[in-house]
Design a protein around this motif. Structure first.
Motif, PDB file in Angstrom:
ATOM      1  N   ASP A   1       1.275 -84.304 -69.412  1.00  0.00           N
ATOM      2  CA  ASP A   1       0.865 -82.925 -69.110  1.00  0.00           C
ATOM      3  C   ASP A   1      -0.406 -82.864 -68.266  1.00  0.00           C
ATOM      4  O   ASP A   1      -1.146 -81.868 -68.317  1.00  0.00           O
ATOM      5  CB  ASP A   1       0.684 -82.114 -70.397  1.00  0.00           C
ATOM      6  CG  ASP A   1       2.008 -81.867 -71.119  1.00  0.00           C
ATOM      7  OD1 ASP A   1       2.907 -81.284 -70.502  1.00  0.00           O
ATOM      8  OD2 ASP A   1       2.146 -82.300 -72.283  1.00  0.00           O
ATOM      9  N   LEU A   2      -0.642 -83.889 -67.465  1.00  0.00           N
ATOM     10  CA  LEU A   2      -1.836 -83.887 -66.619  1.00  0.00           C
ATOM     11  C   LEU A   2      -1.702 -82.936 -65.435  1.00  0.00           C
ATOM     12  O   LEU A   2      -2.706 -82.565 -64.818  1.00  0.00           O
ATOM     13  CB  LEU A   2      -2.132 -85.306 -66.110  1.00  0.00           C
ATOM     14  CG  LEU A   2      -2.703 -86.281 -67.137  1.00  0.00           C
ATOM     15  CD1 LEU A   2      -2.830 -87.678 -66.540  1.00  0.00           C
ATOM     16  CD2 LEU A   2      -4.050 -85.806 -67.656  1.00  0.00           C
ATOM     17  N   ASP A   3      -0.486 -82.519 -65.107  1.00  0.00           N
ATOM     18  CA  ASP A   3      -0.309 -81.624 -63.958  1.00  0.00           C
ATOM     19  C   ASP A   3      -0.948 -80.261 -64.191  1.00  0.00           C
ATOM     20  O   ASP A   3      -1.215 -79.526 -63.233  1.00  0.00           O
ATOM     21  CB  ASP A   3       1.168 -81.466 -63.604  1.00  0.00           C
ATOM     22  CG  ASP A   3       1.994 -80.910 -64.754  1.00  0.00           C
ATOM     23  OD1 ASP A   3       1.599 -81.084 -65.919  1.00  0.00           O
ATOM     24  OD2 ASP A   3       3.059 -80.316 -64.480  1.00  0.00           O
ATOM     25  N   SER A   4      -1.199 -79.925 -65.460  1.00  0.00           N
ATOM     26  CA  SER A   4      -1.873 -78.658 -65.771  1.00  0.00           C
ATOM     27  C   SER A   4      -3.279 -78.871 -66.329  1.00  0.00           C
ATOM     28  O   SER A   4      -3.908 -77.928 -66.809  1.00  0.00           O
ATOM     29  CB  SER A   4      -1.045 -77.853 -66.782  1.00  0.00           C
ATOM     30  OG  SER A   4      -0.829 -78.604 -67.975  1.00  0.00           O
ATOM     31  N   HIS A   5      -3.786 -80.084 -66.261  1.00  0.00           N
ATOM     32  CA  HIS A   5      -5.119 -80.387 -66.780  1.00  0.00           C
ATOM     33  C   HIS A   5      -6.173 -79.678 -65.921  1.00  0.00           C
ATOM     34  O   HIS A   5      -6.145 -79.763 -64.685  1.00  0.00           O
ATOM     35  CB  HIS A   5      -5.345 -81.897 -66.732  1.00  0.00           C
ATOM     36  CG  HIS A   5      -6.528 -82.371 -67.519  1.00  0.00           C
ATOM     37  ND1 HIS A   5      -7.831 -82.120 -67.133  1.00  0.00           N
ATOM     38  CD2 HIS A   5      -6.616 -83.095 -68.681  1.00  0.00           C
ATOM     39  CE1 HIS A   5      -8.662 -82.666 -68.000  1.00  0.00           C
ATOM     40  NE2 HIS A   5      -7.957 -83.255 -68.955  1.00  0.00           N
TER      41      HIS A   5
ATOM     42  N   ASN B   1      -1.514 -84.260 -48.585  1.00  0.00           N
ATOM     43  CA  ASN B   1      -2.403 -83.176 -48.192  1.00  0.00           C
ATOM     44  C   ASN B   1      -3.691 -83.229 -49.008  1.00  0.00           C
ATOM     45  O   ASN B   1      -3.796 -83.962 -49.994  1.00  0.00           O
ATOM     46  CB  ASN B   1      -1.708 -81.810 -48.278  1.00  0.00           C
ATOM     47  CG  ASN B   1      -1.349 -81.406 -49.690  1.00  0.00           C
ATOM     48  OD1 ASN B   1      -2.157 -81.529 -50.610  1.00  0.00           O
ATOM     49  ND2 ASN B   1      -0.131 -80.911 -49.866  1.00  0.00           N
ATOM     50  N   THR B   2      -4.667 -82.448 -48.575  1.00  0.00           N
ATOM     51  CA  THR B   2      -6.005 -82.529 -49.150  1.00  0.00           C
ATOM     52  C   THR B   2      -6.021 -82.170 -50.633  1.00  0.00           C
ATOM     53  O   THR B   2      -6.737 -82.781 -51.432  1.00  0.00           O
ATOM     54  CB  THR B   2      -6.955 -81.602 -48.376  1.00  0.00           C
ATOM     55  OG1 THR B   2      -6.854 -81.878 -46.978  1.00  0.00           O
ATOM     56  CG2 THR B   2      -8.388 -81.798 -48.817  1.00  0.00           C
ATOM     57  N   ALA B   3      -5.226 -81.181 -51.022  1.00  0.00           N
ATOM     58  CA  ALA B   3      -5.179 -80.786 -52.436  1.00  0.00           C
ATOM     59  C   ALA B   3      -4.642 -81.932 -53.290  1.00  0.00           C
ATOM     60  O   ALA B   3      -5.158 -82.200 -54.385  1.00  0.00           O
ATOM     61  CB  ALA B   3      -4.313 -79.544 -52.603  1.00  0.00           C
ATOM     62  N   ALA B   4      -3.608 -82.617 -52.800  1.00  0.00           N
ATOM     63  CA  ALA B   4      -3.039 -83.746 -53.540  1.00  0.00           C
ATOM     64  C   ALA B   4      -4.056 -84.876 -53.672  1.00  0.00           C
ATOM     65  O   ALA B   4      -4.143 -85.527 -54.713  1.00  0.00           O
ATOM     66  CB  ALA B   4      -1.774 -84.252 -52.848  1.00  0.00           C
ATOM     67  N   VAL B   5      -4.825 -85.109 -52.608  1.00  0.00           N
ATOM     68  CA  VAL B   5      -5.859 -86.153 -52.657  1.00  0.00           C
ATOM     69  C   VAL B   5      -6.912 -85.806 -53.705  1.00  0.00           C
ATOM     70  O   VAL B   5      -7.293 -86.643 -54.538  1.00  0.00           O
ATOM     71  CB  VAL B   5      -6.509 -86.335 -51.271  1.00  0.00           C
ATOM     72  CG1 VAL B   5      -7.739 -87.251 -51.372  1.00  0.00           C
ATOM     73  CG2 VAL B   5      -5.507 -86.924 -50.279  1.00  0.00           C
ATOM     74  N   GLY B   6      -7.390 -84.558 -53.699  1.00  0.00           N
ATOM     75  CA  GLY B   6      -8.407 -84.151 -54.666  1.00  0.00           C
ATOM     76  C   GLY B   6      -7.908 -84.211 -56.101  1.00  0.00           C
ATOM     77  O   GLY B   6      -8.619 -84.667 -57.000  1.00  0.00           O
TER      78      GLY B   6
ATOM     79  N   GLN C   1      -9.167 -80.353 -65.138  1.00  0.00           N
ATOM     80  CA  GLN C   1      -9.908 -81.242 -64.243  1.00  0.00           C
ATOM     81  C   GLN C   1      -9.082 -81.590 -63.004  1.00  0.00           C
ATOM     82  O   GLN C   1      -9.622 -81.693 -61.897  1.00  0.00           O
ATOM     83  CB  GLN C   1     -10.281 -82.522 -65.005  1.00  0.00           C
ATOM     84  CG  GLN C   1     -11.244 -83.439 -64.263  1.00  0.00           C
ATOM     85  CD  GLN C   1     -11.711 -84.582 -65.152  1.00  0.00           C
ATOM     86  OE1 GLN C   1     -11.882 -84.415 -66.360  1.00  0.00           O
ATOM     87  NE2 GLN C   1     -11.895 -85.755 -64.566  1.00  0.00           N
ATOM     88  N   VAL C   2      -7.780 -81.738 -63.180  1.00  0.00           N
ATOM     89  CA  VAL C   2      -6.904 -82.040 -62.052  1.00  0.00           C
ATOM     90  C   VAL C   2      -6.779 -80.829 -61.128  1.00  0.00           C
ATOM     91  O   VAL C   2      -6.858 -80.955 -59.898  1.00  0.00           O
ATOM     92  CB  VAL C   2      -5.511 -82.491 -62.565  1.00  0.00           C
ATOM     93  CG1 VAL C   2      -4.513 -82.612 -61.416  1.00  0.00           C
ATOM     94  CG2 VAL C   2      -5.625 -83.830 -63.300  1.00  0.00           C
TER      95      VAL C   2
ATOM     96  N   SER D   1      -7.394 -87.101 -61.426  1.00  0.00           N
ATOM     97  CA  SER D   1      -6.538 -87.759 -62.415  1.00  0.00           C
ATOM     98  C   SER D   1      -6.945 -89.216 -62.605  1.00  0.00           C
ATOM     99  O   SER D   1      -6.952 -89.732 -63.733  1.00  0.00           O
ATOM    100  CB  SER D   1      -5.069 -87.679 -61.987  1.00  0.00           C
ATOM    101  OG  SER D   1      -4.231 -88.316 -62.934  1.00  0.00           O
ATOM    102  N   ALA D   2      -7.313 -89.874 -61.515  1.00  0.00           N
ATOM    103  CA  ALA D   2      -7.745 -91.270 -61.620  1.00  0.00           C
ATOM    104  C   ALA D   2      -8.972 -91.401 -62.520  1.00  0.00           C
ATOM    105  O   ALA D   2      -9.098 -92.373 -63.277  1.00  0.00           O
ATOM    106  CB  ALA D   2      -8.040 -91.836 -60.229  1.00  0.00           C
TER     107      ALA D   2
END
Length: 417
Positions: A65-69, A293-298, A71-72, A303-304
């Motif tokens: 469920d990190l896709d809704s965390h 894209n930039t959002a995915a990178v951030g 911090q992410v 997440s890392a």
């Protein structure tokens, strides 16, 4: 003029007539029963359709469920604010923003690998496998390429292209004897498979590592379903059970599943810089003007960081607990495994009706059928997540037993629960 009807396909490596002709009947039935094309909004962990039907989704690959965390989510927003652009639409071989390198360096440290990012795992495999076939990723030798019969379509669809460059064969699922026999015949062999299967289960990584050591076998894994959900710092099943990552092993993983963000990572070590340049320039979509894209990178950077904390350990623990609850109530071939997918067998003729009954009871599980699985092996695919409640799992299991799933006897349930 040539009569188009006289053109006969070879169908050596794919057969769309068979896949579409048989599979479409299942998909059409899924749509008629309201199990495909569902549109629903998420609120407090429950999905709601426009008609007001509420259900819990047990068919989501975000196992932690990190896709809704928070911090992410904030990581994605912060990167957009910092760089002021969503898509840097130019090939990375020409110009790239530093954020992409920052993400690859972070993932490289996390997974102890040289990392090349991609917009998706499918794009990564489609670009890399033909270069393996031609020897440009490798030592210049065109290998025998063995594709596992059950490998994901993202890899299997590359067979015709690879066969234009080298010899391609298909083996039965994890047929170690076949692989070893080919290693005795050919000086260079690549085996293409899933490290973690989309229908549950892991590759025989230790046995394959022994063949790598003895014969120099090389293995291309897609470990998308276990990265983040398994292993220290979420390195995945393959990295947790193989002796190391060198030029005999390449691992591709999506970042869309348990990692909770978007895109993919190619993990490799021991390859010269020249090979990395070839990948950047000639690996299909990896070299197009469509980097992450930039959002995915951030989001990936955020997440890392979570992966480096005790929170990841806690999330993995909750996932394992939820899997154990399910296994204590419903029996499947995957019972007892740490793998987060369970396949409940259902006859082909009634799998759609069973899925409909589960959905009407307030849960969504995926009916799987040919060509997703072999004919005669249909079932309901259940995906476990860290955020599911015990009550939700128990209620789902009661519904599954009602549509024909194997109930675990109470004595076994007490032992397993």
């Amino acid at each position: 003029m040539i009569d188009q009807k006289s053109i006969q396909p070879s169908n050596r490596f794919r057969n769309n007539d068979k896949s579409v002709g048989i599979g479409n009947a299942f998909w059409d039935m899924s749509e008629r029963n309201g199990l495909a094309g569902i549109v629903a909004e998420l609120s407090d962990g429950v999905l709601r359709t426009a008609a007001g039907h509420e259900f819990v989704n047990f068919s989501c690959c975000s196992y932690l469920d990190l896709d809704s965390h928070p911090q992410v989510i904030e990581g994605a927003v912060a990167a957009l604010r910092k760089y002021g652009v969503l898509d840097h639409c130019i090939p990375r071989s020409r110009v790239q923003i530093p954020a992409l390198l920052e993400l690859e360096n972070s993932l490289g440290e996390l997974f102890s690998a040289d990392v090349v990012s991609a917009i998706s795992a499918s794009a990564a495999s489609a670009g890399l496998l033909p270069l393996i076939a031609s020897g440009h990723v490798g030592n210049g030798t065109r290998p025998l390429m063995i594709f596992d019969k059950n490998c994901h379509v993202s890899m299997a669809q590359a067979k015709p292209v690879c066969a234009d460059e080298t010899e391609v064969v298909t083996c039965r699922h994890h047929d170690l004897d076949f692989i070893e026999d080919r290693c005795k015949e050919y000086s260079r062999v690549w085996y293409i498979c899933d490290g973690s299967d989309s229908l549950g289960g892991y590759a025989p990584v230790k046995e394959l590592a022994a063949l790598q050591e003895q014969y120099g076998l090389q293995v291309f894994y897609d470990d998308s379903h276990s990265v983040s959900a398994y292993g220290p710092r979420g390195v995945g099943y393959v990295r947790s059970n193989s002796p190391g990552l060198d030029d005999r092993t390449i691992v591709v993983t999506t970042l869309n599943k348990a990692f909770g963000t978007s895109g993919a990572a190619v993990l490799l070590n021991g390859h010269p810089k020249e090979t990395l340049r070839v990948i950047e320039r000639f690996a299909g979509a990896l070299s197009y003007s469509q980097p992450l894209n930039t959002a995915a990178v951030g989001a990936g950077l955020a997440s890392a960081e979570i992966h480096r904390t005790s929170e990841l350990i806690a999330l993995q623990g909750r996932l394992r607990e939820n899997i154990a609850v399910f296994d204590s109530l419903v029996g499947t071939e995957q019972s007892g495994s740490t793998f987060p997918i369970r396949l409940v067998p259902v006859d082909d003729e009634v799998v759609i009706d069973a899925g409909r009954r589960v959905f009407e009871a307030g849960f969504y599980v995926s009916p799987v059928f040919f060509p997703i699985v072999a004919r005669g092996t249909a079932g309901l695919r259940v995906m476990m997540r860290a955020g599911q409640t015990e009550e939700q799992i128990r209620d789902l299991c009661a519904v599954l037993v009602g549509v024909g799933a194997e109930a675990v006897p109470p004595t076994h349930a007490r032992l397993g629960g």
